[in-house]
Design a protein around this motif. Structure first.
Motif, PDB file in Angstrom:
ATOM      1  N   SER A 141      -0.130  14.777   0.730  1.00  0.00           N
ATOM      2  CA  SER A 141      -0.944  14.968   1.932  1.00  0.00           C
ATOM      3  C   SER A 141      -0.113  15.230   3.177  1.00  0.00           C
ATOM      4  O   SER A 141      -0.606  15.808   4.131  1.00  0.00           O
ATOM      5  N   THR A 142       1.145  14.819   3.205  1.00  0.00           N
ATOM      6  CA  THR A 142       1.937  15.070   4.402  1.00  0.00           C
ATOM      7  C   THR A 142       3.048  16.084   4.141  1.00  0.00           C
ATOM      8  O   THR A 142       4.027  16.143   4.868  1.00  0.00           O
ATOM      9  N   ASP A 183       1.430  11.852  -3.894  1.00  0.00           N
ATOM     10  CA  ASP A 183       0.723  12.244  -2.684  1.00  0.00           C
ATOM     11  C   ASP A 183       1.392  13.481  -2.091  1.00  0.00           C
ATOM     12  O   ASP A 183       2.596  13.494  -1.880  1.00  0.00           O
ATOM     13  N   THR A 218       0.798   3.905  -3.023  1.00  0.00           N
ATOM     14  CA  THR A 218       0.407   5.291  -2.802  1.00  0.00           C
ATOM     15  C   THR A 218       1.487   6.243  -3.292  1.00  0.00           C
ATOM     16  O   THR A 218       1.197   7.271  -3.887  1.00  0.00           O
ATOM     17  N   ARG A 237       0.831  -1.207   0.000  1.00  0.00           N
ATOM     18  CA  ARG A 237       0.000   0.000   0.000  1.00  0.00           C
ATOM     19  C   ARG A 237       0.870   1.264   0.000  1.00  0.00           C
ATOM     20  O   ARG A 237       0.600   2.214  -0.715  1.00  0.00           O
ATOM     21  N   ALA A 257     -11.700  12.042   4.228  1.00  0.00           N
ATOM     22  CA  ALA A 257     -10.776  11.093   3.618  1.00  0.00           C
ATOM     23  C   ALA A 257      -9.953  11.834   2.556  1.00  0.00           C
ATOM     24  O   ALA A 257     -10.330  12.910   2.115  1.00  0.00           O
ATOM     25  N   GLU A 258      -8.810  11.253   2.166  1.00  0.00           N
ATOM     26  CA  GLU A 258      -7.964  11.858   1.135  1.00  0.00           C
ATOM     27  C   GLU A 258      -7.882  10.935  -0.064  1.00  0.00           C
ATOM     28  O   GLU A 258      -7.956   9.725   0.065  1.00  0.00           O
ATOM     29  N   LEU A 259      -7.733  11.533  -1.240  1.00  0.00           N
ATOM     30  CA  LEU A 259      -7.498  10.767  -2.462  1.00  0.00           C
ATOM     31  C   LEU A 259      -6.046  10.967  -2.868  1.00  0.00           C
ATOM     32  O   LEU A 259      -5.517  12.060  -2.706  1.00  0.00           O
TER      33      LEU A 259
END
Lengths: 135, 344
Positions: B198-199, B196, B191, B187, B317-319
């Motif tokens: 997101s962080t 991404d 990802t 995973r 939630a995040e995509l």
């Protein structure tokens, strides 16, 4: 469970399954039901977008400012404090970020009792600090 | 038309559009923060004026520590990928060229996979091992591609492209094998491959900025030479352009910039192909003097918009942002193609 201290309103928690990207477990997962037994409320609720283990934004975590942050991914209080923005969490400031033994937290079996024990210990410590602050 | 000219107005319009998207991305998120408070918070941090923003500590952190670095990183990564894409298309005179062509993506993916499956993030302390490994992997793959093309003798664009294909398949095969051996990290790897932000934090911005600044200036400085190259190698040489040197400098700058971008963001697809073509079609020109600066600005705006969708569409939630760029970019590209017809 009998040792769970009484709170006027249930303390909240965020349960972290992974970071970068951030994943959480909701209250409808098995581990979520164990934490419900301990009288805690999940900030992500029962399910997010139909998923029990959703990829989750950091924003709602900072906004909800949960009483406890449980880490089941090998992260630590120090690594959480170093993340962008997370240092404002009261759980980070007051040391209520609890790194769980990943084997016990994610491989469910008889040792789930030990998970419950470390959660209840954290709650009792928190209850003491609340009483001290009130006194 | 005016003193500024058509090209000038296009660039002004795209900068205004990018600024509007960036502002919207600062003000909108999975949780709501008061608009004047958020604006004051940004102003406060930019100027150090100690303004009274009226925000709580967590709201201030949401605006300045979570949203702001994501917006700036989106501008940098999107601009870098689109500018690199436009430059590759010019160097290869090939409309399908993109920043991942020469093995950058496969190499970065391989590096990141090794770091993730080896558990480097947890075992080796707080250093950002995954970006570092991705960056190293990308550079190794691109260098191998160049080495193969150089040994091929004539250094033609076709040899380079085929070298890139060969290197990409080899690295992808090795990466897939590693993934399947370590399924518990599947995973994380997956990802990362989808990309991404997101962080993202300010340290990611600081890491990436020098590469985008230096390589971006180099690529923009070569935009007239790319125009000359678009007519043909011999014609460009007769205009006094050093063809081999131009090709080498542009490829090196574009590859380095792409490697740096994907190392902090993961492999975000489609930006490098879609943005330069959309710019050509909307701007009505194929001149690299216009296409390259517009791609830089437009790519940044596009990625910030995609990231805004990624964090709000299914909030909380995040995509993965790569899913959004593909889902937004594909249909948009078809729409532009059908409206204006091909322009290459």
């Amino acid at each position: 469970v009998a040792q769970v201290p009484h709170f006027s309103s249930p303390p909240t928690y965020f349960y972290e399954v992974g970071y970068d990207p951030l994943y959480t477990a909701t209250s409808s997962t098995f581990v979520g039901s164990v934490l419900s037994l301990a009288g805690l409320r999940n900030i992500a609720g029962a399910s997010v977008d139909g998923s029990d283990y959703p990829e989750y934004s950091s924003e709602p975590v900072l906004r909800a400012n949960p009483t406890f942050v449980f880490l089941a991914d090998g992260a630590s209080l120090a690594s959480v404090a170093a993340r962008p923005g997370w240092s404002v969490l009261s759980s980070v400031r007051d040391g209520r970020v609890i790194a769980l033994n990943a084997d016990i937290a994610s491989r469910w079996g008889p040792r789930i009792v030990e998970l419950l024990r470390s959660v209840v210990d954290a709650e009792r410590q928190y209850a003491r600090s609340v009483r001290k602050a009130a006194a | 038309v005016t003193a500024l000219g058509r090209k000038g107005w296009l660039i002004v319009a795209s900068v205004v559009a990018a600024a509007a998207v960036a502002l919207a991305a600062l003000l909108i998120g999975p949780t709501s923060v008061s608009v004047p408070g958020a604006l004051l918070e940004v102003l406060d941090n930019l100027t150090g004026l100690h303004l009274r923003t009226g925000l709580s500590a967590s709201e201030a952190a949401i605006v300045w520590d979570l949203r702001a670095p994501r917006v700036v990183l989106g501008l940098l990564v999107g601009g870098a990928l689109a500018l690199a894409g436009g430059s590759y298309q010019g160097v290869f005179r090939n409309p399908l060229a993109d920043p991942y062509l020469l093995g950058v993506a496969a190499g970065a993916g391989m590096g990141a996979t090794i770091a993730i499956t080896a558990g480097a993030e947890n075992a080796l302390g707080p250093l950002p091992w995954v970006p570092f490994a991705a960056f190293a992997g990308a550079l190794v793959a691109v260098s191998l591609t160049y080495a193969i093309a150089a040994r091929g003798g004539q250094r033609s664009p076709a040899t380079l492209l085929l070298g890139g294909v060969a290197i990409s398949s080899t690295f992808t095969a090795a990466q897939t094998y590693l993934q399947l051996r370590q399924t518990q990290t599947l995973r994380d790897v997956y990802t990362w491959i989808l990309g991404d932000l997101s962080t993202a934090g300010w340290h990611d911005v600081l890491l990436l900025f020098p590469y985008v600044a230096v390589c971006g200036v180099v690529l923009l400085a070569y935009r007239r030479r790319l125009d000359a190259l678009s007519v043909g190698d011999e014609e460009a040489a007769s205009m006094g352009v050093g063809v081999a040197r131009t090709r080498l400098v542009v490829l090196a700058a574009a590859s380095l910039m792409t490697a740096a971008a994907v190392s902090v963001s993961g492999l975000i697809g489609f930006v490098g192909i879609i943005v330069p073509h959309a710019v050509r079609l909307l701007g009505g020109t194929t001149s690299y003097r216009v296409v390259l600066p517009l791609s830089l600005v437009g790519g940044g705006a596009f990625l910030v918009l995609a990231d805004l969708v990624a964090r709000t569409a299914l909030s909380p939630a995040e995509l993965p942002i790569g899913v959004v760029t593909a889902a937004l970019g594909g249909p948009f590209f078809v729409f532009v193609l059908r409206r204006r017809g091909p322009l290459w």
